[in-house]
Design an enzyme around this catalytic site. Structure first.
Site, PDB file in Angstrom:
ATOM      1  CG  ASP A  13      -2.497 -30.815  -8.497  1.00  0.00           C
ATOM      2  OD1 ASP A  13      -3.348 -29.937  -8.674  1.00  0.00           O
ATOM      3  OD2 ASP A  13      -2.449 -31.534  -7.481  1.00  0.00           O
ATOM      4  CE  LYS A  16      -6.027 -29.346 -14.515  1.00  0.00           C
ATOM      5  NZ  LYS A  16      -5.106 -30.163 -13.709  1.00  0.00           N
ATOM      6  N   GLY A  40      -7.069 -26.360  -8.046  1.00  0.00           N
ATOM      7  CA  GLY A  40      -6.209 -25.232  -7.704  1.00  0.00           C
ATOM      8  C   GLY A  40      -5.286 -25.036  -8.883  1.00  0.00           C
ATOM      9  CG  HIS A  41      -6.447 -24.690 -12.416  1.00  0.00           C
ATOM     10  ND1 HIS A  41      -7.343 -24.710 -13.454  1.00  0.00           N
ATOM     11  CD2 HIS A  41      -6.487 -25.935 -11.884  1.00  0.00           C
ATOM     12  CE1 HIS A  41      -7.903 -25.908 -13.533  1.00  0.00           C
ATOM     13  NE2 HIS A  41      -7.401 -26.666 -12.578  1.00  0.00           N
ATOM     14  CD  GLN A 222     -11.182 -31.627 -10.603  1.00  0.00           C
ATOM     15  OE1 GLN A 222     -12.124 -31.559 -11.366  1.00  0.00           O
ATOM     16  NE2 GLN A 222     -10.879 -30.624  -9.791  1.00  0.00           N
ATOM     17  CB  VAL A 411      12.077 -25.384 -18.453  1.00  0.00           C
ATOM     18  CG1 VAL A 411      12.209 -26.427 -19.546  1.00  0.00           C
ATOM     19  CG2 VAL A 411      12.049 -23.972 -19.055  1.00  0.00           C
TER      20      VAL A 411
HETATM   21  P1  GDP Z   1      -3.005 -27.382 -12.270  1.00  0.00           P
HETATM   22  O1  GDP Z   1      -3.979 -27.759 -11.210  1.00  0.00           O
HETATM   23  O2  GDP Z   1      -2.931 -28.394 -13.371  1.00  0.00           O
HETATM   24  O3  GDP Z   1      -3.211 -25.989 -12.810  1.00  0.00           O
HETATM   25  O4  GDP Z   1      -1.576 -27.402 -11.574  1.00  0.00           O
HETATM   26  P2  GDP Z   1      -1.198 -26.794 -10.130  1.00  0.00           P
HETATM   27  O5  GDP Z   1      -1.137 -25.325 -10.230  1.00  0.00           O
HETATM   28  O6  GDP Z   1      -2.061 -27.377  -9.070  1.00  0.00           O
HETATM   29  O7  GDP Z   1       0.211 -27.456  -9.893  1.00  0.00           O
HETATM   30  C1  GDP Z   1       1.284 -27.233 -10.733  1.00  0.00           C
HETATM   31  C2  GDP Z   1       2.420 -26.621  -9.904  1.00  0.00           C
HETATM   32  O8  GDP Z   1       3.622 -26.696 -10.645  1.00  0.00           O
HETATM   33  C3  GDP Z   1       2.207 -25.156  -9.596  1.00  0.00           C
HETATM   34  O9  GDP Z   1       2.811 -24.844  -8.362  1.00  0.00           O
HETATM   35  C4  GDP Z   1       2.941 -24.467 -10.739  1.00  0.00           C
HETATM   36  O10 GDP Z   1       3.384 -23.158 -10.397  1.00  0.00           O
HETATM   37  C5  GDP Z   1       4.114 -25.385 -10.929  1.00  0.00           C
HETATM   38  N1  GDP Z   1       4.647 -25.487 -12.280  1.00  0.00           N
HETATM   39  C6  GDP Z   1       3.967 -25.440 -13.465  1.00  0.00           C
HETATM   40  N2  GDP Z   1       4.818 -25.693 -14.482  1.00  0.00           N
HETATM   41  C7  GDP Z   1       6.027 -25.905 -13.946  1.00  0.00           C
HETATM   42  C8  GDP Z   1       7.310 -26.240 -14.483  1.00  0.00           C
HETATM   43  O11 GDP Z   1       7.499 -26.420 -15.676  1.00  0.00           O
HETATM   44  N3  GDP Z   1       8.331 -26.398 -13.581  1.00  0.00           N
HETATM   45  C9  GDP Z   1       8.171 -26.244 -12.251  1.00  0.00           C
HETATM   46  N4  GDP Z   1       9.236 -26.423 -11.458  1.00  0.00           N
HETATM   47  N5  GDP Z   1       6.982 -25.925 -11.709  1.00  0.00           N
HETATM   48  C10 GDP Z   1       5.930 -25.785 -12.546  1.00  0.00           C
HETATM   49  P1  IMO Z   2      -6.633 -29.611 -10.329  1.00  0.00           P
HETATM   50  O1  IMO Z   2      -7.671 -29.009 -11.232  1.00  0.00           O
HETATM   51  C1  IMO Z   2      -5.316 -33.026  -7.990  1.00  0.00           C
HETATM   52  C2  IMO Z   2      -8.393 -35.449  -6.073  1.00  0.00           C
HETATM   53  C3  IMO Z   2      -8.452 -35.433  -4.561  1.00  0.00           C
HETATM   54  C4  IMO Z   2      -8.987 -36.829  -4.311  1.00  0.00           C
HETATM   55  C5  IMO Z   2      -9.972 -37.029  -5.452  1.00  0.00           C
HETATM   56  C6  IMO Z   2     -11.410 -36.703  -5.101  1.00  0.00           C
HETATM   57  O2  IMO Z   2      -5.937 -28.616  -9.482  1.00  0.00           O
HETATM   58  O3  IMO Z   2      -5.715 -30.502 -11.098  1.00  0.00           O
HETATM   59  P2  IMO Z   2     -12.779 -34.482  -4.588  1.00  0.00           P
HETATM   60  O4  IMO Z   2     -12.429 -33.269  -3.794  1.00  0.00           O
HETATM   61  O5  IMO Z   2     -13.035 -34.210  -6.019  1.00  0.00           O
HETATM   62  O6  IMO Z   2     -13.855 -35.295  -3.936  1.00  0.00           O
HETATM   63  O7  IMO Z   2     -11.465 -35.404  -4.508  1.00  0.00           O
HETATM   64  O8  IMO Z   2      -9.548 -36.163  -6.483  1.00  0.00           O
HETATM   65  N1  IMO Z   2      -8.463 -34.116  -6.711  1.00  0.00           N
HETATM   66  C7  IMO Z   2      -7.420 -33.504  -7.261  1.00  0.00           C
HETATM   67  N2  IMO Z   2      -6.121 -33.871  -7.333  1.00  0.00           N
HETATM   68  N3  IMO Z   2      -5.730 -31.898  -8.600  1.00  0.00           N
HETATM   69  C8  IMO Z   2      -7.029 -31.535  -8.571  1.00  0.00           C
HETATM   70  O9  IMO Z   2      -7.501 -30.490  -9.290  1.00  0.00           O
HETATM   71  C9  IMO Z   2      -7.939 -32.327  -7.849  1.00  0.00           C
HETATM   72  N4  IMO Z   2      -9.261 -32.253  -7.585  1.00  0.00           N
HETATM   73  C10 IMO Z   2      -9.575 -33.359  -6.901  1.00  0.00           C
HETATM   74  O10 IMO Z   2      -7.185 -35.236  -4.003  1.00  0.00           O
HETATM   75  O11 IMO Z   2      -7.967 -37.776  -4.462  1.00  0.00           O
HETATM   76 MG    MG Z   3      -4.012 -28.062  -9.138  1.00  0.00          MG
END
Ligand code: GDP
Ligand code: IMO
Ligand code: MG
Length: 430
Positions: A13, A16, A40-41, A222, A411
């Site tokens: 998270d 990416k 979840g991206h 991840q 940002v």
């Molecule tokens: P990923 O799994 O690495 O793609 O990241 P996620 O989408 O799960 O989580 C990142 C969260 O932070 C999402 O809700 C994005 O919309 C948000 N986000 C990404 N970059 C920024 C940032 O620079 N600032 C803030 N406030 N939110 C951000």
């Molecule tokens: P993205 O791509 C954050 C965590 C779960 C748990 C562990 C194992 O959005 O960054 P699993 O479902 O793989 O058996 O869970 O890994 N986990 C993540 N945490 N971002 C993710 O993906 C994750 N995918 C799995 O919360 O701790």
């Molecule tokens: Mg994510």
């Protein structure tokens, strides 16, 4: 042309999805190499907020090929829903989404096995997203799995039933009900939908693109600290999330890897269980969660929060061979008078600067250095020259401690809230 890799350096998270979408115009192809719908991206642009689980984050850009590689595990039900959601946004996937025949399939009983396994673990549970990821990779390495290409064969149903029976037997031993009546209709419908997609031998396609001089971006899921080999085992996911995973997950030779973009938040978060040395279980942690809207994109669970952890970051940089750092969520740190950064751990009475093997069992206490915070709202800033001096110092400090340049700073969640650091010039070089 080399293959550049973009991956998370923390516990997932990091942002990416946002950055893949941002840099995709510099590439011809974006390819996901591991993980499944535990990911979840999130992408935000033109007032749209969209979360992708299986489909690469280059899908919204015109003229870009998106490939789901062999290293990914695919839940056809989730994939069908993702495609439906894209259709509603007028994204035509027919010419730009390709799925590897060698990617493994998540079937409904994998999800049941995930839930049963977590229930048996009790207090020691991993905190899995319960998407069936672990059991599917277990079947892959156990040589029992079903692959995407199998849906094209005549005996797919028989092979599915065979695997399902094995799973139900296991579930019986785990005292977990194996009731498929409600799950199977959606599954079979999604298998039909899967058959209609572009199923390819993606390793051949990718290597053909490479020989044609096309630019490829490999998208990780991840984070490095959730890697099956190098993460805080057993509190990890079931795939290799690190750069090496891009080679096995796409069928690309290591000699083709070019830049490695490592994404990190300006602080740390983690969902699920497991060690987190800099975790803040206090009002500061709450402030980070609120300001950063730290709730899971896949499960909605509140994310654990804490200060930046340099020993963990440096470990991830080493394993991945990171060439460029990308710092996310700088805006979330606005308003803190002092920022703490963990430089070492106190472990068994000693000061160490690496993650110890038994971090799961023995506490590694953070040793902090204090840096000055800033009060400026960063979300409307578009140039590095507008950064408050304390933010520039924070970034320089990280560069000194990691010996890797920070080439992008984010940002805010929107595509436009991304600042290229001209001093580093990375993206002009692509
Ligand atoms: P990923 O799994 O690495 O793609 O990241 P996620 O989408 O799960 O989580 C990142 C969260 O932070 C999402 O809700 C994005 O919309 C948000 N986000 C990404 N970059 C920024 C940032 O620079 N600032 C803030 N406030 N939110 C951000
Ligand atoms: P993205 O791509 C954050 C965590 C779960 C748990 C562990 C194992 O959005 O960054 P699993 O479902 O793989 O058996 O869970 O890994 N986990 C993540 N945490 N971002 C993710 O993906 C994750 N995918 C799995 O919360 O701790
Ligand atoms: Mg994510």
């Amino acid at each position: 042309m080399p293959v550049d890799v973009l991956l998370g350096l923390q516990w997932g998270d990091e942002g990416k999805g946002k950055i893949v979408d941002f840099i995709t115009p510099h590439y011809d192809v974006v390819a996901r190499f591991q993980g499944g719908p535990n990911a979840g991206h999130t992408l935000e642009f033109n007032g749209i907020k969209h979360v992708l689980h299986t489909i690469p984050s280059g899908i919204f850009r015109d003229g870009i090929i998106n490939i789901v590689g062999n290293g990914v595990v695919i839940d056809p039900i989730t994939l069908e829903k993702e495609i439906e959601a894209l259709k509603k946004l007028n994204v035509d996937i027919s010419k730009k989404l390709f799925i590897s025949r060698k990617a493994h399939l998540i079937i409904p009983t994998h999800r049941l096995l995930d839930a049963a396994s977590e229930a048996l673990k009790g207090k020691g549970k991993i905190g899995s997203t319960l998407r069936g990821i672990g059991p599917t990779y277990m079947d892959k390495t156990g040589r029992n799995g079903l692959r995407v290409g199998d849906v094209e064969s005549k005996d797919f149903l028989a092979r599915y039933r065979n695997l399902c029976e094995k799973h139900c037997e296991l579930l019986k031993h785990m005292n977990y009900p194996c009731n498929l009546d409600e799950l199977e209709p959606d599954f079979f419908k999604s298998i039909d939908a899967l058959r209609s997609l572009n199923l390819v031998d993606s390793e051949h396609l990718l290597n053909k693109y490479l020989s044609e001089g096309k630019k490829i971006l490999a998208e990780g899921a991840q984070g490095s600290l959730l890697d099956i080999d190098f993460g805080s085992y057993p509190f990890v996911t079931s795939s290799n999330t690190v750069t090496a995973g891009a080679c096995t997950g796409l069928g690309i030779s290591p000699r083709h890897i070019g830049k490695v973009y490592g994404i990190f938040k300006a602080y740390c978060t983690r969902v699920g269980s497991g060690p987190f040395p800099t975790e803040l279980n206090d009002s500061t942690g709450e402030q980070l969660r609120k300001a950063g809207n730290e709730f899971g994109s896949t499960t909605g669970r509140p994310r654990r929060t804490g200060w930046l952890d340099l020993p963990a970051l440096n470990y991830a940089i080493m394993i991945n061979g990171v060439t460029d750092l990308i710092m996310m969520k700088g805006d979330v740190l606005s308003g803190f008078e002092t920022l703490e950064v963990c430089t070492h751990y106190s472990y068994r009475g000693k000061k160490i600067d690496y993650m110890p093997f038994d971090i799961v069992h023995e506490e590694a206490l953070p040793v902090y250095e204090q840096l000055k915070g800033w009060n400026t709202n960063l979300t409307d800033i578009h140039l590095e020259s507008e950064f408050p001096s304390e933010l520039s110092q924070y970034i320089s400090y990280i560069e000194e401690q990691t010996k890797v340049p920070v080439s992008l700073v984010s940002v805010g969640p929107d595509r436009t809230q991304t600042i290229e650091r001209k001093m580093v010039l990375t993206f002009q070089g692509i």
